[in-house]
Design a protein around this motif. Structure first.
Motif, short mmCIF file in Angstrom:
data_model
loop_
_atom_site.label_atom_id
_atom_site.label_comp_id
_atom_site.label_asym_id
_atom_site.label_seq_id
_atom_site.Cartn_x
_atom_site.Cartn_y
_atom_site.Cartn_z
N LEU A 284 -0.22 1.01 7.23
CA LEU A 284 1.06 0.44 7.62
C LEU A 284 1.81 0.10 6.34
O LEU A 284 1.28 -0.60 5.47
N ILE A 285 3.04 0.60 6.22
CA ILE A 285 3.89 0.32 5.06
C ILE A 285 5.03 -0.58 5.54
O ILE A 285 6.05 -0.10 6.04
N PRO A 286 4.87 -1.90 5.42
CA PRO A 286 5.82 -2.83 6.04
C PRO A 286 7.23 -2.82 5.45
O PRO A 286 8.18 -3.28 6.11
N ASP A 287 7.40 -2.29 4.22
CA ASP A 287 8.74 -2.23 3.63
C ASP A 287 9.65 -1.29 4.42
O ASP A 287 10.87 -1.45 4.41
N SER B 110 2.49 -3.11 14.97
CA SER B 110 2.69 -1.76 14.42
C SER B 110 1.41 -1.16 13.85
O SER B 110 1.46 -0.27 12.99
N LEU B 111 0.28 -1.66 14.31
CA LEU B 111 -1.01 -1.10 13.94
C LEU B 111 -1.95 -1.32 15.10
O LEU B 111 -1.70 -2.15 15.97
N ASP B 112 -3.04 -0.57 15.13
CA ASP B 112 -4.00 -0.75 16.23
C ASP B 112 -5.39 -0.30 15.78
O ASP B 112 -5.55 0.30 14.71
N ILE C 253 -3.94 7.77 1.43
CA ILE C 253 -3.15 7.69 2.66
C ILE C 253 -3.03 9.07 3.30
O ILE C 253 -2.50 10.00 2.71
N GLY C 254 -3.51 9.17 4.52
CA GLY C 254 -3.38 10.41 5.27
C GLY C 254 -2.20 10.38 6.21
O GLY C 254 -1.56 11.40 6.47
N ILE C 255 -1.89 9.19 6.70
CA ILE C 255 -0.77 9.03 7.63
C ILE C 255 -0.22 7.62 7.47
O ILE C 255 -0.98 6.66 7.36
N ALA C 256 1.09 7.51 7.40
CA ALA C 256 1.74 6.22 7.15
C ALA C 256 2.68 5.87 8.29
O ALA C 256 3.31 6.74 8.88
N GLY C 257 2.75 4.57 8.57
CA GLY C 257 3.64 4.09 9.61
C GLY C 257 4.53 2.97 9.10
O GLY C 257 4.19 2.31 8.11
N ALA C 258 5.66 2.78 9.74
CA ALA C 258 6.61 1.73 9.37
C ALA C 258 6.45 0.52 10.28
O ALA C 258 5.81 0.60 11.33
N GLN C 259 7.04 -0.60 9.86
CA GLN C 259 7.01 -1.81 10.67
C GLN C 259 8.08 -1.72 11.76
O GLN C 259 9.26 -1.50 11.47
N ALA C 260 7.67 -1.91 13.01
CA ALA C 260 8.59 -1.81 14.14
C ALA C 260 9.14 -3.17 14.55
O ALA C 260 8.48 -4.20 14.39
N TYR C 261 10.35 -3.14 15.10
CA TYR C 261 11.00 -4.31 15.68
C TYR C 261 11.57 -3.88 17.03
O TYR C 261 11.96 -2.72 17.20
N VAL D 198 -5.36 0.58 8.01
CA VAL D 198 -5.60 0.26 9.42
C VAL D 198 -6.37 1.42 10.07
O VAL D 198 -6.60 2.45 9.46
N ASN D 199 -6.78 1.22 11.33
CA ASN D 199 -7.43 2.31 12.06
C ASN D 199 -6.42 3.41 12.39
O ASN D 199 -6.61 4.57 12.06
N PHE D 200 -5.33 3.00 13.03
CA PHE D 200 -4.26 3.98 13.29
C PHE D 200 -2.93 3.27 13.48
O PHE D 200 -2.88 2.07 13.74
#
Length: 307
Positions: free
Chosen positions: A219-222, A134-136, A117-125, A172-174
């Motif tokens: 994407l880290i959905p937790d 939350s991914l693209d 993992i180089g970059i992580a994102g959270a699940q958005a609401y 994911v891609n980003f």
């Protein structure tokens, strides 16, 4: 050294920034050693004073407010922020967001468990607490011409479904720029954000460069957060122009003259016919017809403030 530097940008939206800071404080574990850095991107003096007063009231040793005398854009503002940081991880957080849980601890743990993992994102609401994408997929000639749905149909592994709810971390891609969590060492290695870009596509550019070092976006959905979306940048023809300027810059940077030319030709045709139906798009069409150069960016229109 701190574990994490949480970096936010304020631009005439101090109310959102203040609420965002409070949500970070409320939801982040006290076991985590973190700092908060706010870059004010040359907001109006009244808005900046409101933010400064609130920061002074909070009286936190780990909170730093930096005032820019010129609007440096998204990437530039964040790069200013990291110059005031001293941390192992950077969390780039839009000021119009609110954490729902201890996102920082969750994302830090995910990266520590998986060196890929180089970059992580959270699940958005959204503000109604409904699921948000939350991914693209990377901005590319194929995505622009054929669309995201087509890419997902032909190769689900490479292009995970954007509108699906995930229960486990997914490569994911980003991940969107509203919340990006990255190891400082990796971010610094690739040179951080490309400050030629004033707004939009900074995250796809960063993720592509991290990819070259076999560091990928997940994407880290937790980890969950609310995103009010667009607090500082309301949709307008001016913003649409900036979007296309950044897109064409990314095409030339990552796909060369051929990729840029294909997308440019496609956009010229698309917006010619679009402008016939929607005359307000003519200025956008002529911008693209001229090549959508960075010289037409809002970045070139910024003035240094004396306040």
């Amino acid at each position: 050294m701190y574990d994490i530097a949480v970096i936010l940008i304020n631009y005439n939206s101090s109310k959102y920034t203040i609420n965002c800071i409070k949500s970070v404080i409320e939801h982040t574990s006290t076991a985590l050693n973190y700092q908060i850095i706010i870059t004010d991107n040359c907001s109006q003096k009244e808005d900046y004073n409101i933010l400064k007063k609130e920061c002074d009231t909070l009286n936190l040793k780990n909170l730093t407010l930096v005032r820019n005398t010129i609007n440096t854009g998204f990437g530039g503002g964040n790069m200013i922020g990291i110059q005031h940081s001293n941390a192992k991880y950077y969390a780039f957080l839009n000021n119009d967001t609110l954490l729902k849980n201890d996102c920082l601890s969750i994302l830090k743990s995910a990266i520590e468990k998986n060196p890929e993992i180089g970059i992580a994102g959270a699940q958005a609401y959204n503000r109604e607490d409904n699921f948000m994408v939350s991914l693209d997929h990377y901005a590319s000639p194929a995505r622009e011409i054929f669309g995201r749905s087509f890419l997902e149909k032909i190769n689900t592994k490479r292009y995970p479904k954007r509108k699906r709810t995930y229960n486990e971390p997914v490569k994911v891609n980003f991940i969107p720029g509203s919340f990006m969590f990255v190891k400082a060492e990796d971010f610094n290695k690739v040179g951080g954000f490309d400050t030629n870009i004033f707004l939009y596509y900074e995250e796809t550019d960063l993720c592509k460069r991290l990819n070259h070092y076999n560091k990928y976006a997940y994407l880290i959905p937790d980890a969950e957060f609310l995103h009010y979306h667009g607090a500082s940048t309301e949709r307008s023809i001016t913003i649409k122009k900036e979007l296309k300027i950044s897109l064409l810059y990314i095409m030339r940077k990552h796909y060369g003259l051929a990729g840029y030319s294909v997308v440019l030709f496609y956009l010229i045709i698309k917006y010619f016919f679009s402008s016939i139906v929607k005359p307000k798009n003519w200025s956008l069409f002529f911008l693209i017809l001229k090549g959508g150069s960075l010289t037409a960016s809002l970045k070139q229109q910024q003035k240094i403030s004396s306040e």
